[in-house]
Design a protein around this motif. Structure first.
Motif, mmCIF file in Angstrom:
data_model
loop_
_atom_site.group_PDB
_atom_site.id
_atom_site.type_symbol
_atom_site.label_atom_id
_atom_site.label_comp_id
_atom_site.label_asym_id
_atom_site.label_seq_id
_atom_site.Cartn_x
_atom_site.Cartn_y
_atom_site.Cartn_z
ATOM 1 N N PHE A 140 0.801 -1.223 0.000
ATOM 2 C CA PHE A 140 0.000 0.000 0.000
ATOM 3 C C PHE A 140 0.837 1.277 0.000
ATOM 4 N N ASP A 141 2.146 1.147 0.172
ATOM 5 C CA ASP A 141 2.987 2.344 0.248
ATOM 6 C C ASP A 141 3.744 2.614 -1.050
ATOM 7 N N ALA B 230 6.061 13.956 -17.088
ATOM 8 C CA ALA B 230 5.772 14.731 -15.887
ATOM 9 C C ALA B 230 6.861 14.560 -14.841
ATOM 10 N N SER B 231 6.815 15.412 -13.839
ATOM 11 C CA SER B 231 7.733 15.326 -12.712
ATOM 12 C C SER B 231 7.513 14.014 -11.963
ATOM 13 N N PRO B 232 8.563 13.202 -11.756
ATOM 14 C CA PRO B 232 8.404 11.983 -10.962
ATOM 15 C C PRO B 232 7.874 12.266 -9.549
ATOM 16 N N ALA B 233 8.344 13.345 -8.948
ATOM 17 C CA ALA B 233 7.873 13.687 -7.604
ATOM 18 C C ALA B 233 6.389 14.012 -7.612
ATOM 19 N N ALA B 234 5.936 14.722 -8.637
ATOM 20 C CA ALA B 234 4.522 15.072 -8.731
ATOM 21 C C ALA B 234 3.666 13.837 -9.015
ATOM 22 N N ILE B 235 4.177 12.911 -9.831
ATOM 23 C CA ILE B 235 3.445 11.672 -10.115
ATOM 24 C C ILE B 235 3.273 10.858 -8.834
ATOM 25 N N ARG B 236 4.353 10.696 -8.082
ATOM 26 C CA ARG B 236 4.281 9.919 -6.845
ATOM 27 C C ARG B 236 3.332 10.579 -5.842
ATOM 28 N N ALA B 237 3.419 11.904 -5.724
ATOM 29 C CA ALA B 237 2.536 12.622 -4.798
ATOM 30 C C ALA B 237 1.078 12.490 -5.229
ATOM 31 N N LYS C 256 -0.356 10.033 -7.030
ATOM 32 C CA LYS C 256 -0.874 8.687 -6.778
ATOM 33 C C LYS C 256 -1.136 8.480 -5.294
ATOM 34 N N GLN C 257 -0.165 8.848 -4.454
ATOM 35 C CA GLN C 257 -0.325 8.589 -3.030
ATOM 36 C C GLN C 257 -1.456 9.418 -2.430
ATOM 37 N N ALA C 258 -1.593 10.663 -2.843
ATOM 38 C CA ALA C 258 -2.678 11.500 -2.329
ATOM 39 C C ALA C 258 -4.030 10.912 -2.713
ATOM 40 N N ALA D 164 -1.863 17.428 3.137
ATOM 41 C CA ALA D 164 -0.540 18.016 3.419
ATOM 42 C C ALA D 164 0.331 17.114 4.283
ATOM 43 N N ASN D 165 -0.260 16.076 4.887
ATOM 44 C CA ASN D 165 0.498 15.179 5.758
ATOM 45 C C ASN D 165 0.954 13.904 5.042
ATOM 46 N N ILE D 166 0.580 13.738 3.798
ATOM 47 C CA ILE D 166 0.916 12.516 3.066
ATOM 48 C C ILE D 166 2.403 12.548 2.693
ATOM 49 N N PRO D 167 3.150 11.476 2.957
ATOM 50 C CA PRO D 167 4.616 11.505 2.791
ATOM 51 C C PRO D 167 5.094 11.994 1.429
ATOM 52 N N GLU D 168 4.563 11.450 0.336
ATOM 53 C CA GLU D 168 5.038 11.870 -0.980
ATOM 54 C C GLU D 168 4.605 13.293 -1.305
#
Length: 255
Positions: free
Chosen positions: A87-88, A195-202, A204-206, A224-228
């Motif tokens: 899940f992470d 796209a930005s890898p950081a934005a993609i990860r954020a 998906k996780q959000a 705002a508390n989600i790790p990615e």
């Protein structure tokens, strides 16, 4: 002997089930091999996308090999196929489905973020016909992805449905002819990699964390508390994207 093949094409990791004579049915060793493959993908900073496929023309995966005792099977830390309880994982995972995706094979596909299927693909959870219950998350993911009544109909009747019906129900993203499967998967990968890898990860996780909240209001309050999401906010990409836009140049992603 390993029945899992792992290869890399730049930032794309390909994980292929390679047991075509047995419709890529999963043995106990394959679960642990898949766990290791997804662990390596998750930890590799250069790996951005994983594509899961099955060898041969007849099956993506026909589920568990019933020659083994599935009731007493010891699954790896991240559950069925090393993915069902991962899940992470914030990186995108694409299922390229050609042929049968039944039982645990369907559950493996449902655990992926995107499903691209050929027009000869079929899906189902026929476990009750063998006196079994789908243990790899399919019961829960299907109800969440297509709605309770439609999922109940498929689960309780053990029906196998076509890729076109899967698209209509909403768990298949795109249906293609078999000869175009790889090119369409490549297109999805190319679109994601723009796209930005950081934005993609954020993103998906959000989205996934937000599904656990009771309302959109709660999901937004916790975002705002989600790790990615936190990592994206302090990343260079979050500054590079707007700067590249104003300077009318391609962005240079570093995160």
């Amino acid at each position: 002997m390993s029945y899992i093949e792992v290869s890399s094409d730049g930032p794309v990791t390909h994980i292929r089930l390679n047991r075509p004579a047995s419709h890529n049915a999963l043995t106990p060793d394959m679960h642990h091999d898949l766990e290791a493959a997804f662990n390596e993908f998750a930890q590799d900073s250069d790996a951005m996308i994983a594509v899961v496929s099955g060898a041969g023309d007849h099956a993506f995966c026909a589920g568990s090999d019933l020659n083994f005792d599935v009731l007493d099977m010891c699954y790896p830390d991240h559950g069925y196929a090393g993915l069902a309880q991962r899940f992470d994982l914030a990186k995108p995972v694409i299922a390229a489905v050609n042929g049968y995706a039944l039982g645990g094979g369907f559950e493996l596909a449902l655990a992926c973020d995107i499903i691209i299927a050929t027009d000869s693909a079929s899906f189902g959870l026929p476990e009750p016909l063998a006196g079994m219950v789908a243990l790899g998350g399919g019961l829960h993911r299907l109800a969440r992805q297509i709605g309770l009544k439609q999922a109940t109909g498929l689960i309780l009747t053990s029906r196998t449905i076509s890729a076109d019906e899967g698209y209509r129900l909403g768990f298949v993203n795109e249906v293609v002819r078999p000869e175009y499967l790889q090119s369409v998967v490549d297109r999805y990968c190319a679109d994601i990699l723009r796209a930005s890898p950081a934005a993609i990860r954020a993103s998906k996780q959000a989205m996934m964390y937000g599904l656990d909240e009771p309302s959109v209001a709660k999901a937004l309050a916790q975002q705002a508390n989600i790790p990615e999401f936190v990592r994206w906010r302090i990343s260079e990409d979050a500054r590079e994207g707007p700067l590249a836009f104003t300077q009318k140049r391609p962005p240079r992603w570093t995160s």
